[in-house]
Each structure stands twice: as structure tokens, then as C-alpha cells.
Design an enzyme around this catalytic site. Structure first.
Site, PDB file in Angstrom:
ATOM      1  N   HIS A 116      44.283  41.595  39.920  1.00  0.00           N
ATOM      2  CA  HIS A 116      43.445  41.809  38.742  1.00  0.00           C
ATOM      3  C   HIS A 116      42.637  43.094  38.935  1.00  0.00           C
ATOM      4  O   HIS A 116      42.734  43.780  39.964  1.00  0.00           O
ATOM      5  CB  HIS A 116      42.572  40.589  38.440  1.00  0.00           C
ATOM      6  CG  HIS A 116      41.688  40.160  39.588  1.00  0.00           C
ATOM      7  ND1 HIS A 116      40.751  40.986  40.148  1.00  0.00           N
ATOM      8  CD2 HIS A 116      41.615  38.988  40.264  1.00  0.00           C
ATOM      9  CE1 HIS A 116      40.123  40.346  41.123  1.00  0.00           C
ATOM     10  NE2 HIS A 116      40.643  39.131  41.225  1.00  0.00           N
TER      11      HIS A 116
ATOM     12  N   HIS B 274      40.670  43.671  42.189  1.00  0.00           N
ATOM     13  CA  HIS B 274      41.485  44.159  43.311  1.00  0.00           C
ATOM     14  C   HIS B 274      41.774  45.648  43.112  1.00  0.00           C
ATOM     15  O   HIS B 274      41.745  46.438  44.057  1.00  0.00           O
ATOM     16  CB  HIS B 274      42.837  43.432  43.364  1.00  0.00           C
ATOM     17  CG  HIS B 274      42.740  41.958  43.642  1.00  0.00           C
ATOM     18  ND1 HIS B 274      43.327  41.010  42.842  1.00  0.00           N
ATOM     19  CD2 HIS B 274      42.130  41.280  44.640  1.00  0.00           C
ATOM     20  CE1 HIS B 274      43.094  39.812  43.338  1.00  0.00           C
ATOM     21  NE2 HIS B 274      42.364  39.938  44.431  1.00  0.00           N
TER      22      HIS B 274
ATOM     23  N   CYS C  63      35.732  25.219  52.118  1.00  0.00           N
ATOM     24  CA  CYS C  63      36.051  25.688  50.760  1.00  0.00           C
ATOM     25  C   CYS C  63      37.362  26.445  50.840  1.00  0.00           C
ATOM     26  O   CYS C  63      37.450  27.466  51.540  1.00  0.00           O
ATOM     27  CB  CYS C  63      34.946  26.589  50.211  1.00  0.00           C
ATOM     28  SG  CYS C  63      35.458  27.411  48.681  1.00  0.00           S
TER      29      CYS C  63
ATOM     30  N   CYS D 195      37.158  30.147  49.629  1.00  0.00           N
ATOM     31  CA  CYS D 195      36.679  31.115  50.640  1.00  0.00           C
ATOM     32  C   CYS D 195      37.575  31.108  51.870  1.00  0.00           C
ATOM     33  O   CYS D 195      37.467  31.990  52.704  1.00  0.00           O
ATOM     34  CB  CYS D 195      35.289  30.767  51.146  1.00  0.00           C
ATOM     35  SG  CYS D 195      34.014  30.683  49.926  1.00  0.00           S
TER      36      CYS D 195
ATOM     37  N   CYS E 189      30.367  25.142  46.235  1.00  0.00           N
ATOM     38  CA  CYS E 189      30.412  26.476  46.834  1.00  0.00           C
ATOM     39  C   CYS E 189      29.831  27.460  45.823  1.00  0.00           C
ATOM     40  O   CYS E 189      30.264  27.476  44.665  1.00  0.00           O
ATOM     41  CB  CYS E 189      31.863  26.856  47.170  1.00  0.00           C
ATOM     42  SG  CYS E 189      32.086  28.632  47.363  1.00  0.00           S
TER      43      CYS E 189
ATOM     44  N   HIS F 257      32.703  29.837  44.355  1.00  0.00           N
ATOM     45  CA  HIS F 257      33.862  29.275  43.645  1.00  0.00           C
ATOM     46  C   HIS F 257      33.521  28.078  42.765  1.00  0.00           C
ATOM     47  O   HIS F 257      34.369  27.574  42.052  1.00  0.00           O
ATOM     48  CB  HIS F 257      34.968  28.927  44.653  1.00  0.00           C
ATOM     49  CG  HIS F 257      35.468  30.136  45.378  1.00  0.00           C
ATOM     50  ND1 HIS F 257      34.942  30.543  46.583  1.00  0.00           N
ATOM     51  CD2 HIS F 257      36.388  31.066  45.030  1.00  0.00           C
ATOM     52  CE1 HIS F 257      35.531  31.661  46.958  1.00  0.00           C
ATOM     53  NE2 HIS F 257      36.410  32.010  46.030  1.00  0.00           N
TER      54      HIS F 257
ATOM     55  N   LYS G 244      31.569  37.401  34.506  1.00  0.00           N
ATOM     56  CA  LYS G 244      32.346  37.272  35.733  1.00  0.00           C
ATOM     57  C   LYS G 244      33.794  36.953  35.350  1.00  0.00           C
ATOM     58  O   LYS G 244      34.032  36.162  34.439  1.00  0.00           O
ATOM     59  CB  LYS G 244      31.736  36.135  36.582  1.00  0.00           C
ATOM     60  CG  LYS G 244      32.287  36.099  37.974  1.00  0.00           C
ATOM     61  CD  LYS G 244      31.567  35.118  38.861  1.00  0.00           C
ATOM     62  CE  LYS G 244      32.346  35.043  40.167  1.00  0.00           C
ATOM     63  NZ  LYS G 244      31.920  34.026  41.065  1.00  0.00           N
TER      64      LYS G 244
ATOM     65  N   LYS H 146      39.581  32.580  35.812  1.00  0.00           N
ATOM     66  CA  LYS H 146      40.734  32.009  35.113  1.00  0.00           C
ATOM     67  C   LYS H 146      40.262  31.038  34.036  1.00  0.00           C
ATOM     68  O   LYS H 146      40.835  30.985  32.959  1.00  0.00           O
ATOM     69  CB  LYS H 146      41.637  31.281  36.112  1.00  0.00           C
ATOM     70  CG  LYS H 146      42.554  32.223  36.858  1.00  0.00           C
ATOM     71  CD  LYS H 146      43.627  31.461  37.597  1.00  0.00           C
ATOM     72  CE  LYS H 146      44.361  32.400  38.542  1.00  0.00           C
ATOM     73  NZ  LYS H 146      44.848  31.761  39.745  1.00  0.00           N
TER      74      LYS H 146
HETATM   75  O1  ME8 Z   1      38.876  38.035  50.115  1.00  0.00           O
HETATM   76  N1  ME8 Z   1      35.367  43.031  41.601  1.00  0.00           N
HETATM   77  O2  ME8 Z   1      41.021  38.308  49.295  1.00  0.00           O
HETATM   78  P1  ME8 Z   1      40.729  38.357  47.727  1.00  0.00           P
HETATM   79  C1  ME8 Z   1      35.508  43.804  42.695  1.00  0.00           C
HETATM   80  N2  ME8 Z   1      42.066  37.912  51.624  1.00  0.00           N
HETATM   81  N3  ME8 Z   1      36.188  43.433  43.786  1.00  0.00           N
HETATM   82  C2  ME8 Z   1      36.762  42.235  43.777  1.00  0.00           C
HETATM   83  C3  ME8 Z   1      36.686  41.358  42.671  1.00  0.00           C
HETATM   84  C4  ME8 Z   1      35.946  41.812  41.534  1.00  0.00           C
HETATM   85  N4  ME8 Z   1      35.792  41.095  40.444  1.00  0.00           N
HETATM   86  N5  ME8 Z   1      37.373  40.237  42.971  1.00  0.00           N
HETATM   87  C5  ME8 Z   1      37.867  40.415  44.228  1.00  0.00           C
HETATM   88  C6  ME8 Z   1      40.091  38.112  50.268  1.00  0.00           C
HETATM   89  N6  ME8 Z   1      37.485  41.597  44.710  1.00  0.00           N
HETATM   90  C7  ME8 Z   1      40.668  38.102  51.669  1.00  0.00           C
HETATM   91  C8  ME8 Z   1      40.311  39.404  52.367  1.00  0.00           C
HETATM   92  S1  ME8 Z   1      40.393  41.060  54.461  1.00  0.00           S
HETATM   93  C9  ME8 Z   1      40.818  40.924  56.054  1.00  0.00           C
HETATM   94  C10 ME8 Z   1      40.798  39.496  53.788  1.00  0.00           C
HETATM   95  C11 ME8 Z   1      37.763  42.164  46.048  1.00  0.00           C
HETATM   96  O3  ME8 Z   1      42.060  38.504  47.098  1.00  0.00           O
HETATM   97  C12 ME8 Z   1      37.141  41.305  47.142  1.00  0.00           C
HETATM   98  O4  ME8 Z   1      35.780  41.606  47.278  1.00  0.00           O
HETATM   99  O5  ME8 Z   1      39.858  37.225  47.311  1.00  0.00           O
HETATM  100  C13 ME8 Z   1      37.973  41.701  48.339  1.00  0.00           C
HETATM  101  O6  ME8 Z   1      37.434  42.837  48.970  1.00  0.00           O
HETATM  102  C14 ME8 Z   1      39.335  42.019  47.732  1.00  0.00           C
HETATM  103  O7  ME8 Z   1      39.145  42.130  46.312  1.00  0.00           O
HETATM  104  C15 ME8 Z   1      40.355  40.924  47.993  1.00  0.00           C
HETATM  105  O8  ME8 Z   1      39.872  39.689  47.533  1.00  0.00           O
END
Ligand code: ME8
Length: 527
Positions: free
Chosen positions: A18, A21, A126, A129, A144, A147, A298, A301
């Protein structure tokens, strides 16, 4: 600077990418491209985080294997990054064989050193997380906070990592290196969290979690996701507990690790502790960006407002991702939250990229063709000749000075702030054109003065194309082509004279570098 190693968080693959990411990957790509203009050897790592209970559950609900789910979704991330021109060096998947093997060895080494021990445990887990939560961090309803789900009570015999052993060393490191955590205002949060840390569970019983990396020497346990996921930053370089690869020796420690603010604790406490336990140096900077909301809400889904980055490119029928990259990279000051809205996107990119920057180049080149048949004459260069038009030299000085300001912004990971400096330079240059009205100079037959104004603007446009390149690589290439400017010039090699004397361009070769985006397109696609 002989190398620059930077990483992003690796994304969970239980869904498609999304815009949040995308925000992180764009920020990191912009940083990578900027440093490629200062250093010949940039290594940019990104990838996907594929193990854990969440993936196991999603795959089960779809009636496919976890690996099938990972393959399908990892491809969606790769496709999205391709569409956004994210130019990474390696895309690591935590299911990659080399990663799996090294994680097992890391775990074994930590056990042998006494940093990992076995204990029975009861905690609140959780799966959002992929982490045990501290009861005091739950909401009033016992959910949490991130979430809004009730954590599961988990009773297991697990392996534990002695995080507490490294507490003092990490506190000292953070205090002695105020730019370890960026933005600096987040360091206090981390220091507070460090106050009541405990040893952490680093494995899960296979009776509950099968989708994980096996612990060598214990078939009952699989390695818990964070130790697996965090290690990607070194396994990708071929770190090996016995003989680290040449690549590892060259690139580690990372120059910057870009992550979201929600996972700062894992990166500024757990990760440094693992590195210290392995006897490795800590990354130079951990840059925690803020979060992106959609129309100030925010993304979730359940609200149904999750936006895929490629849908933005499609709904505005963008021929390349530059406008989206520019908008996202500039969405928030360093470390703060930002927002995406279709209207704001349209307004900003039309104003900055089409009206101000694109139009400035187009008008200037058109006048060069109209008045001089596209030729830049020797006597037009203000740095070689007399200043005939007041403000020409000072504009060039301002432009060169901007390079230092932008470099300084990037050194502090102030990406939106760097974008703002570039926009200001475009505005100052537009004002110089308006103030000196080259069309009036031509009418008055002051041709050398007119040529000086146009040439000075074109010189500045070379600098602008170099500065905007990390944000908008396609537009920058198009600008540089029309200016016959070599975009591979390092930032420190830019001078007052980047334009060559002689024929520069003909009428047919002039092309707008960015066409305004149309709001109706997005409205239509929404309907
Ligand atoms: O946390 N705005 O994965 P993830 C900005 N696998 N950044 C966002 C966001 C948003 N709305 N939503 C998610 C994980 N992110 C772990 C990481 S690292 C060794 C393991 C960012 O898919 C989030 O802050 O939940 C994170 O840095 C990245 O997307 C991946 O999130």
C-alpha cells in the site's frame, strides 16, 4: 565517502503493498539516488518479511501454502517497486536459502555465547505486531494499541535473548551519538522504553507456529520472526558467523536504516543488542519516518481506504512515477506524519512540476530558439564575461549554494526539506526571468543581455535537473537531454558553466517535461 549502504524495513507479505509501504521505499530510493550523486558505490537493500503466524493464518484462510502466499505477494511488491522506479541493489526475501542458513547460524552462535537461553513463558501475543506485548501498553479494553485486536494468551517454552545484558551499552550509545536515532526527538522515547525492558522471546513452539526458520539442534522450536527479519540487513551481504564475506566487510555498518516509527523499538533496541552480541558495529543512523494517512484518516482494511501505489499512477494516467514519487517524498517533514489526498496531489504536482519547473525550462528554450535559433553564444556566459544583467551572478551563486543546502538536508535525512529548497530555487529563477523580461530586452534589441538572461537560466536549470533527479529521475533525464547536460556529473563537480557554447536545441526537440495531471481522471476512476 567510499560506499553508502542503506536499507528499508522488509514488508510483511500477507497482503499487497500500500501507499505507506511505498512512502518508505520512495524515501529510501530518493536518498540512494542522491548519494549516488556523491559516491560511486551505493548499495540499497529492500525485501519482504515472510515468516510468522500472520502469514501462516492468512495462507490457511486462503487454502494455499504459506510459501505460495509469499511467492504471490512478494511478486506484487517487486512489481510495485518496478512501477515506482525503486532502483534497489538486492531484494531479499526471508525465505531465501542463503538468509535462512545464516539466520540459523546466528541463532546457534548466540546460544553458544550464552546470549540465548530456554525458559517457559506466558505472555500476550499480538500477531499484528508479531510480538509479545507489555500489559501496561494495552488500551483500556485490553487491545493492542496499534492493531486494536485482543492479544492471545500464549503459554510456551521458548528461547529467550538476554536483551537486559545490553541495556546499559545501548543507553550509552544513544546518549553519546545524538544522531544515531533520526529524528532526534524520538531518542527520548527509546530511552524511556529502555527503562523497563526485559529479555525477549526469540522462538516459538512449532506446535503453534510452523511457518518459521527451524532452530538447529531443537526440532520443537522455530526462530521467532524479529530475529529472522532483523538479520536480513547483514545476511543480504553474506555475513557469516565464521568468515564474513568481502561484501559484508565493505558495506557494514549501514550508513542509514530507514524504517517506520512503529518499529523503532525493534531497530533501536533489539537490533543493536543482537549486533553487540555478535560483536558487530552498530548502523550509523536509524531513520524513523512518520506514517501516511489518507484524507487525514488512518489506512485500514476495515475503513476500506487502503490505496495501492500503482492505482494512483493508473487513475491519473501517469506515464512515469515521478509526480507520485515527488509528492510522497515531500509529504512530511523529517520524521513527521504525512497525508495523501488526490486533490492535494494534483494541486502540488501541477504547481511545482508543470507550472513552475517544467514551464520555466520550456519557455527559456523556446526563447533561445526564437531569438537565437537555439544557439548559446560565447558572450552570453556571465561567469566568463561581464555581468550585463543585474542579478545574473547572484542567481548562479544562489544555485550553487543550494547544492550545499540540499546536501546538508540529505545528510540529516530531511527529504521534504530538500524538495522545498529545490522549489525555492525554481521560484527565485522564475522571478529573475520576470524581473529581467528577456522578451523586452529582445524588443529593445539588447540581444547580448537577452542571451545572458536565457543562458543564466539554462545554467541554473542544469543544477535543478541534478537536484531534482533523486525525486524525479525521468523528468530530470528529459531536462538534461534538452540541455545537453550530463546528468551523471557528481554534485561536487557542478560549476557556473554546465552548458556548452554553440547550437543547443531546435524547435522540434523542445518538449514539455511534465504535463499537468487531470483531476477528472481520478474522479472518473473513483466512480
Ligand atoms: O513492520 N505510513 O512490516 P510491515 C508509512 N515486517 N509507513 C508505513 C505505513 C503507513 N501508513 N504502514 C506501514 C513490518 N508502514 C516488519 C518489518 S524490518 C526488519 C521488519 C511502514 O509490512 C512500516 O512502518 O508492517 C514499516 O517500516 C514498513 O512499512 C513495513 O511494514
Amino acid at each position: 565517502m567510499d560506499k553508502f549502504y542503506l536499507t528499508t524495513a522488509i514488508d510483511y507479505v500477507n497482503g499487497a503493498p500500500h501507499i505507506g509501504h511505498a512512502y518508505e521505499k520512495i524515501l529510501t530510493d530518493v536518498i540512494a539516488r542522491h548519494f549516488s550523486q556523491r559516491c560511486d558505490d551505493v548499495y540499497f537493500l529492500t525485501g519482504t518479511d515472510e515468516h510468522g503466524i500472520k502469514i501462516q493464518k492468512t495462507a490457511a484462510s486462503k487454502g494455499i501454502t504459506p510459501k505460495e502466499l509469499c511467492d504471490e505477494n512478494a511478486q506484487k511488491f517487486k512489481d510495485a517497486w518496478k512501477a515506482l522506479d525503486i532502483d534497489y541493489t538486492r531484494f531479499i526475501r526471508t525465505t531465501d536459502e542463503d538468509h535462512v542458513k545464516i539466520v540459523q547460524k546466528i541463532f546457534r552462535k548466540l546460544m553458544e555465547n550464552g546470549d540465548i537461553y530456554k525458559n517457559s513463558y506466558e505472555g500476550l501475543y499480538c500477531s499484528g505486531c508479531e510480538s509479545f506485548l507489555n500489559p501496561k501498553d494495552l488500551t483500556e479494553d485490553g487491545l493492542c494499541p496499534d492493531h486494536l485486536k485482543k492479544p492471545e494468551v500464549v503459554r510456551e517454552e521458548n528461547y529467550f535473548f538476554k536483551l537486559t545484558k545490553y541495556k546499559d551499552a545501548i543507553i550509552k550509545h544513544i546518549k553519546e551519538n545524538p544522531d544515531f536515532i533520526i529524528p532526534q526527538f524520538r531518542a527520548n522515547e527509546v530511552l524511556n522504553q529502555l527503562e523497563d525492558i526485559q529479555d525477549i522471546s526469540v522462538s516459538r513452539s512449532k506446535s503453534n507456529v510452523q511457518w518459521g526458520i527451524d532452530v538447529l539442534d531443537d526440532e520443537e522450536q522455530s526462530i521467532y520472526v524479529w530475529i529472522d527479519a532483523l538479520s536480513n540487513y547483514i545476511t543480504a551481504l553474506g555475513y557469516d558467523v565464521e568468515t564474513p564475506s568481502e561484501k559484508f566487510k565493505k558495506y557494514w555498518p549501514a550508513d542509514v536504516q530507514v524504517i517506520g516509527k512503529d518499529i523503532l523499538k525493534f531497530h533501536s533496541i533489539y537490533w543493536p543488542a543482537i549486533l553487540l552480541a555478535l560483536g558487530l558495529p552498530l548502523p550509523k543512523h536509524i531513520f524513523a519516518h512518520g506514517w501516511i494517512t489518507i484524507d487525514q484518516a488512518k489506512m485500514s482494511k476495515s475503513i476500506g481506504n487502503v490505496i495501492s501505489p500503482t492505482s494512483v499512477l493508473e487513475s491519473f494516467e501517469l506515464e512515469h512515477p515521478d509526480a507520485f514519487r515527488y509528492y510522497m517524498a515531500c509529504a512530511a517533514p523529517c520524521g513527521k506524519d504525512g497525508n495523501y489526498s488526490d486533490d492535494d496531489f494534483k494541486e502540488k504536482v501541477n504547481a511545482h512540476l508543470a507550472n513552475s519547473m517544467g514551464n520555466l525550462l520550456n519557455r527559456t528554450l523556446s526563447m533561445l530558439v526564437k531569438y537565437f535559433d537555439g544557439e548559446v553564444k560565447e558572450e552570453f556566459f556571465v561567469a566568463r564575461n561581464k555581468e550585463l544583467v543585474t542579478g545574473s551572478l547572484s542567481l548562479l551563486k544562489t544555485a550553487l549554494n543550494k547544492i550545499d543546502l540540499v546536501k546538508n538536508n540529505f545528510d540529516n535525512f530531511e527529504i521534504a526539506e530538500a524538495g522545498q529548497e529545490i522549489t525555492t530555487l525554481v521560484d527565485i529563477t522564475n522571478k529573475y526571468v520576470t524581473d529581467n523580461a528577456p522578451w523586452t530586452l529582445a524588443k529593445e534589441e539588447k540581444m547580448t543581455e537577452c542571451g545572458q538572461v536565457l543562458t543564466t537560466v539554462l545554467e541554473v536549470m542544469c543544477i535543478i535537473s541534478a537536484l531534482i533527479y533523486p525525486f524525479c529521475p525521468n523528468i530530470a533525464k528529459d531536462m538534461a537531454r534538452q540541455l545537453s547536460f550530463d546528468l551523471s556529473t557528481k554534485l561536487d563537480d557542478l560549476t557556473y558553466e554546465n552548458i556548452k557554447t554553440g547550437h543547443l536545441i531546435s524547435k522540434e526537440e523542445i518538449k514539455p517535461v511534465f504535463l499537468r495531471v487531470d483531476s477528472e481522471l481520478a474522479d472518473k476512476s473513483k466512480k
